[in-house]
Design an enzyme around this catalytic site. Sequence first.
Site, PDB file in Angstrom:
ATOM      1  N   SER A 218      -2.455   2.291   2.015  1.00  0.00           N
ATOM      2  CA  SER A 218      -1.069   2.517   1.606  1.00  0.00           C
ATOM      3  C   SER A 218      -0.925   3.961   1.155  1.00  0.00           C
ATOM      4  CB  SER A 218      -0.660   1.543   0.495  1.00  0.00           C
ATOM      5  OG  SER A 218      -1.551   1.600  -0.592  1.00  0.00           O
ATOM      6  N   MET A 219       0.112   4.627   1.659  1.00  0.00           N
ATOM      7  CA  MET A 219       0.281   6.063   1.452  1.00  0.00           C
ATOM      8  C   MET A 219       1.646   6.396   0.869  1.00  0.00           C
ATOM      9  SD  MET A 219      -1.565   7.161   5.051  1.00  0.00           S
ATOM     10  CE  MET A 219      -1.869   8.864   4.585  1.00  0.00           C
ATOM     11  N   GLY A 220       2.183   5.488   0.051  1.00  0.00           N
ATOM     12  CA  GLY A 220       3.455   5.731  -0.616  1.00  0.00           C
ATOM     13  C   GLY A 220       4.593   5.909   0.382  1.00  0.00           C
ATOM     14  N   GLY A 223       4.117   5.737   4.214  1.00  0.00           N
ATOM     15  CA  GLY A 223       3.898   4.496   4.919  1.00  0.00           C
ATOM     16  C   GLY A 223       2.475   3.998   4.871  1.00  0.00           C
ATOM     17  N   GLY A 249       2.063  -2.370  -4.213  1.00  0.00           N
ATOM     18  CA  GLY A 249       0.871  -2.636  -3.415  1.00  0.00           C
ATOM     19  C   GLY A 249       0.569  -4.117  -3.291  1.00  0.00           C
ATOM     20  N   ASP A 250       0.885  -4.883  -4.332  1.00  0.00           N
ATOM     21  CA  ASP A 250       0.644  -6.323  -4.290  1.00  0.00           C
ATOM     22  C   ASP A 250       1.585  -7.010  -3.303  1.00  0.00           C
ATOM     23  OD1 ASP A 250      -1.186  -5.839  -6.343  1.00  0.00           O
ATOM     24  OD2 ASP A 250       0.343  -6.152  -7.884  1.00  0.00           O
TER      25      ASP A 250
END
Length: 304
Positions: A218-220, A223, A249-250
């Site tokens: 995950s890269m904020g 994407g 993230g969850d």
Amino acid sequence: MILTVTLNLALDVTYQVPDVDWDGVNRVSAVHRRAGGKGVNVARVLAALGQDVLVTGLAGGPTGQAVEEDLRSAGLPSALTGIAGDSRTTLAVSEHQGASGRTALFNEPGPEVTPAELASFLRRYESLLDGAGAVVISGSLPRGVPLDTYATLAAIAAEANVPAIVDADGEPLRHAPKGRPSVVKPNAEELARAVPGGTPAESAHELRSQGAGAVVVSMGSDGLLAVTGEGTFRARMPYTVRGNPTGAGDSLVAGLALGLVESAPWPERLRRAAALGAAAVAAPVAGDFDPDVYADIHPQITIT
């Protein structure tokens, strides 16, 4: 049924404040208290999507009792292993006015867990895998729990033919691929700490070479990056959602877990996961997501 594992369960407290004055007195406009920990947040999202879930982990003391009571009131089935130590509390202070919209997190370390308590949990965990379509293993480890425990849990799941997702940081993440999980899900900073010196794609390939079936990063606002046995994919966001990133993230992991049990193609898994993560940012409390944001952003996410 999707099983979620949270060894460091928590009572999550969220303070909503118009603008935080770090040198003065702050008036809290809203307070939310609920059972938390990454696996619990995943379970909440999956339940909201209509999935059968079961929450497992370690809980103890008055805080652990409060966690169990909240899970019951939320209608989230649980099978927790009791411990002598008191479960932790986490605090999120979230600004909901002003230009920054910042959120500060304060996470307690959690209780000390004895070898006997962990052994009791492992026996129960193995029995709970019977009938599970997937297992999500996520969050921090409480004190006393070996750093390779997530690899152990993933390996037990693999022996039971249950696909596992591991979402961890630090040493637990570095050990995780040895357990042959189906998916390892770090964010970009966690991946850089686990495999320093390479690009995200190179580091993800390294984790795959160590045993992970796929690595989703995950890269904020940039994407998702997914390095899988079917190729490398990127999910790109059409716009940035502002709000509280706690639990984003969850929600993303919940989307990946749903993709696992449905055997969905990777582009479909990533689009849903990215949309759920963005929709969670728009919700004030971890474990929730904004369905309107989800519906709007989902078809606009591009997969290459």
